[in-house]
Motif scaffolding. Structure first.
Motif, PDB file in Angstrom:
ATOM      1  N   TRP A  28      10.804  39.475  54.845  1.00  0.00           N
ATOM      2  CA  TRP A  28      10.822  38.059  54.476  1.00  0.00           C
ATOM      3  C   TRP A  28      12.229  37.527  54.665  1.00  0.00           C
ATOM      4  O   TRP A  28      13.208  38.261  54.613  1.00  0.00           O
ATOM      5  CB  TRP A  28      10.438  37.862  53.005  1.00  0.00           C
ATOM      6  CG  TRP A  28       9.003  38.024  52.724  1.00  0.00           C
ATOM      7  CD1 TRP A  28       8.044  37.070  52.784  1.00  0.00           C
ATOM      8  CD2 TRP A  28       8.342  39.228  52.323  1.00  0.00           C
ATOM      9  NE1 TRP A  28       6.826  37.602  52.440  1.00  0.00           N
ATOM     10  CE2 TRP A  28       6.987  38.927  52.155  1.00  0.00           C
ATOM     11  CE3 TRP A  28       8.764  40.528  52.090  1.00  0.00           C
ATOM     12  CZ2 TRP A  28       6.058  39.874  51.777  1.00  0.00           C
ATOM     13  CZ3 TRP A  28       7.840  41.473  51.711  1.00  0.00           C
ATOM     14  CH2 TRP A  28       6.504  41.141  51.560  1.00  0.00           C
ATOM     15  N   GLU A  29      12.305  36.203  54.821  1.00  0.00           N
ATOM     16  CA  GLU A  29      13.589  35.515  54.867  1.00  0.00           C
ATOM     17  C   GLU A  29      13.715  34.702  53.590  1.00  0.00           C
ATOM     18  O   GLU A  29      12.857  33.886  53.278  1.00  0.00           O
ATOM     19  CB  GLU A  29      13.650  34.600  56.087  1.00  0.00           C
ATOM     20  CG  GLU A  29      14.975  33.889  56.215  1.00  0.00           C
ATOM     21  CD  GLU A  29      15.003  32.969  57.414  1.00  0.00           C
ATOM     22  OE1 GLU A  29      15.739  33.280  58.357  1.00  0.00           O
ATOM     23  OE2 GLU A  29      14.292  31.948  57.386  1.00  0.00           O
ATOM     24  N   TRP A  56      12.811  41.482  39.995  1.00  0.00           N
ATOM     25  CA  TRP A  56      12.262  40.382  39.206  1.00  0.00           C
ATOM     26  C   TRP A  56      12.907  40.409  37.835  1.00  0.00           C
ATOM     27  O   TRP A  56      12.735  41.356  37.082  1.00  0.00           O
ATOM     28  CB  TRP A  56      10.758  40.541  39.084  1.00  0.00           C
ATOM     29  CG  TRP A  56      10.117  39.553  38.179  1.00  0.00           C
ATOM     30  CD1 TRP A  56       9.790  39.734  36.878  1.00  0.00           C
ATOM     31  CD2 TRP A  56       9.749  38.226  38.487  1.00  0.00           C
ATOM     32  NE1 TRP A  56       9.236  38.603  36.362  1.00  0.00           N
ATOM     33  CE2 TRP A  56       9.200  37.651  37.333  1.00  0.00           C
ATOM     34  CE3 TRP A  56       9.836  37.447  39.630  1.00  0.00           C
ATOM     35  CZ2 TRP A  56       8.733  36.347  37.295  1.00  0.00           C
ATOM     36  CZ3 TRP A  56       9.373  36.155  39.588  1.00  0.00           C
ATOM     37  CH2 TRP A  56       8.823  35.616  38.434  1.00  0.00           C
ATOM     38  N   GLU A  57      13.672  39.377  37.500  1.00  0.00           N
ATOM     39  CA  GLU A  57      14.316  39.268  36.189  1.00  0.00           C
ATOM     40  C   GLU A  57      14.389  37.802  35.805  1.00  0.00           C
ATOM     41  O   GLU A  57      14.571  36.941  36.660  1.00  0.00           O
ATOM     42  CB  GLU A  57      15.747  39.832  36.220  1.00  0.00           C
ATOM     43  CG  GLU A  57      15.837  41.320  36.356  1.00  0.00           C
ATOM     44  CD  GLU A  57      17.276  41.803  36.285  1.00  0.00           C
ATOM     45  OE1 GLU A  57      18.171  40.985  35.971  1.00  0.00           O
ATOM     46  OE2 GLU A  57      17.490  42.982  36.553  1.00  0.00           O
ATOM     47  N   LEU A  98       5.442  40.089  46.237  1.00  0.00           N
ATOM     48  CA  LEU A  98       6.493  41.109  46.132  1.00  0.00           C
ATOM     49  C   LEU A  98       6.477  41.801  44.773  1.00  0.00           C
ATOM     50  O   LEU A  98       6.579  43.029  44.695  1.00  0.00           O
ATOM     51  CB  LEU A  98       7.867  40.472  46.372  1.00  0.00           C
ATOM     52  CG  LEU A  98       8.209  40.125  47.812  1.00  0.00           C
ATOM     53  CD1 LEU A  98       9.449  39.254  47.864  1.00  0.00           C
ATOM     54  CD2 LEU A  98       8.397  41.365  48.630  1.00  0.00           C
ATOM     55  N   THR A  99       6.342  41.033  43.709  1.00  0.00           N
ATOM     56  CA  THR A  99       6.376  41.638  42.382  1.00  0.00           C
ATOM     57  C   THR A  99       5.159  42.528  42.132  1.00  0.00           C
ATOM     58  O   THR A  99       5.276  43.571  41.499  1.00  0.00           O
ATOM     59  CB  THR A  99       6.474  40.567  41.278  1.00  0.00           C
ATOM     60  OG1 THR A  99       5.430  39.622  41.453  1.00  0.00           O
ATOM     61  CG2 THR A  99       7.808  39.876  41.314  1.00  0.00           C
ATOM     62  N   LYS A 125      17.603  38.609  54.757  1.00  0.00           N
ATOM     63  CA  LYS A 125      16.378  39.226  55.241  1.00  0.00           C
ATOM     64  C   LYS A 125      16.032  40.370  54.302  1.00  0.00           C
ATOM     65  O   LYS A 125      16.799  41.306  54.145  1.00  0.00           O
ATOM     66  CB  LYS A 125      16.570  39.742  56.667  1.00  0.00           C
ATOM     67  CG  LYS A 125      15.322  40.265  57.304  1.00  0.00           C
ATOM     68  CD  LYS A 125      15.606  40.653  58.740  1.00  0.00           C
ATOM     69  CE  LYS A 125      14.364  41.169  59.422  1.00  0.00           C
ATOM     70  NZ  LYS A 125      14.662  41.565  60.804  1.00  0.00           N
ATOM     71  N   LEU A 126      14.860  40.252  53.644  1.00  0.00           N
ATOM     72  CA  LEU A 126      14.397  41.248  52.684  1.00  0.00           C
ATOM     73  C   LEU A 126      13.260  42.058  53.282  1.00  0.00           C
ATOM     74  O   LEU A 126      12.512  41.554  54.112  1.00  0.00           O
ATOM     75  CB  LEU A 126      13.864  40.565  51.426  1.00  0.00           C
ATOM     76  CG  LEU A 126      14.834  39.801  50.566  1.00  0.00           C
ATOM     77  CD1 LEU A 126      14.080  39.019  49.520  1.00  0.00           C
ATOM     78  CD2 LEU A 126      15.790  40.755  49.906  1.00  0.00           C
ATOM     79  N   ALA A 127      13.114  43.294  52.823  1.00  0.00           N
ATOM     80  CA  ALA A 127      12.000  44.127  53.250  1.00  0.00           C
ATOM     81  C   ALA A 127      11.370  44.790  52.040  1.00  0.00           C
ATOM     82  O   ALA A 127      12.062  45.178  51.098  1.00  0.00           O
ATOM     83  CB  ALA A 127      12.471  45.182  54.237  1.00  0.00           C
ATOM     84  N   LEU A 128      10.062  44.918  52.080  1.00  0.00           N
ATOM     85  CA  LEU A 128       9.337  45.693  51.091  1.00  0.00           C
ATOM     86  C   LEU A 128       9.363  47.128  51.587  1.00  0.00           C
ATOM     87  O   LEU A 128       8.989  47.405  52.719  1.00  0.00           O
ATOM     88  CB  LEU A 128       7.909  45.174  50.985  1.00  0.00           C
ATOM     89  CG  LEU A 128       7.098  45.603  49.786  1.00  0.00           C
ATOM     90  CD1 LEU A 128       7.801  45.196  48.500  1.00  0.00           C
ATOM     91  CD2 LEU A 128       5.726  44.999  49.842  1.00  0.00           C
TER      92      LEU A 128
END
Length: 158
Positions: A28-29, A56-57, A98-99, A125-128
């Protein structure tokens, strides 16, 4: 480290170790909520995301432990904390997806690249990701070495 150009993006920081440590499934961006001195420091190409992660916070998705050094051109009262938590900007459906993956499947959200898009906005840029075991890392390294050797043989033959 100076920023690199790639596809119209100016890459400021990369997490090259992530591909070695994790199986990456989806990317994801995300946008980042930054202060002015953080953006100026990023434009100088001084940052490190190799030890950071997203979690997640407090009712949102946060980038934790990313290092953006203080901007030396600003006064001492206008500085930011170099390793503070930074809020990630994603759509609610993406955050929910994502969560759920993190909670139910035990996956991790790993940052891959920190860059400026062509419009000059800082993006992440995030990755699971799913963690690799030691034998998985060895297998990946064997495949990479074999592909490199195969390419070398084909080049010499043909």
């Amino acid at each position: 480290m100076a920023a690199k150009e790639k596809d119209g993006r100016r890459i400021v920081a990369e997490n090259r170790q992530a591909r070695h440590e994790y199986f990456l499934t989806e990317t994801w961006e995300a946008g980042l909520m930054l202060t002015g001195t953080e953006v100026k420091s990023l434009r100088r190409g001084q940052s490190n995301i190799s030890e950071s992660y997203a979690a997640w916070e407090e009712g949102g998705l946060w980038l934790i432990n990313a290092y953006i050094p203080e901007y030396q051109g600003a006064g001492r009262f206008f500085q930011h904390e170099p390793r503070r938590k930074r809020r990630l900007l994603l759509h609610a459906k993406e955050i929910h997806k994502l969560t759920i993956a993190v909670e139910r499947q035990g996956m991790t959200i790993v940052p891959l690249e920190l860059y400026f898009n062509p419009r000059g906005i800082a993006k992440l840029k995030l990755a699971l990701a799913q963690g690799k075991k030691l034998h998985d890392k060895r297998e990946t390294e064997k495949k990479r070495d074999w592909n490199r050797e195969k390419a070398r043989l084909m080049r010499d033959k043909g």
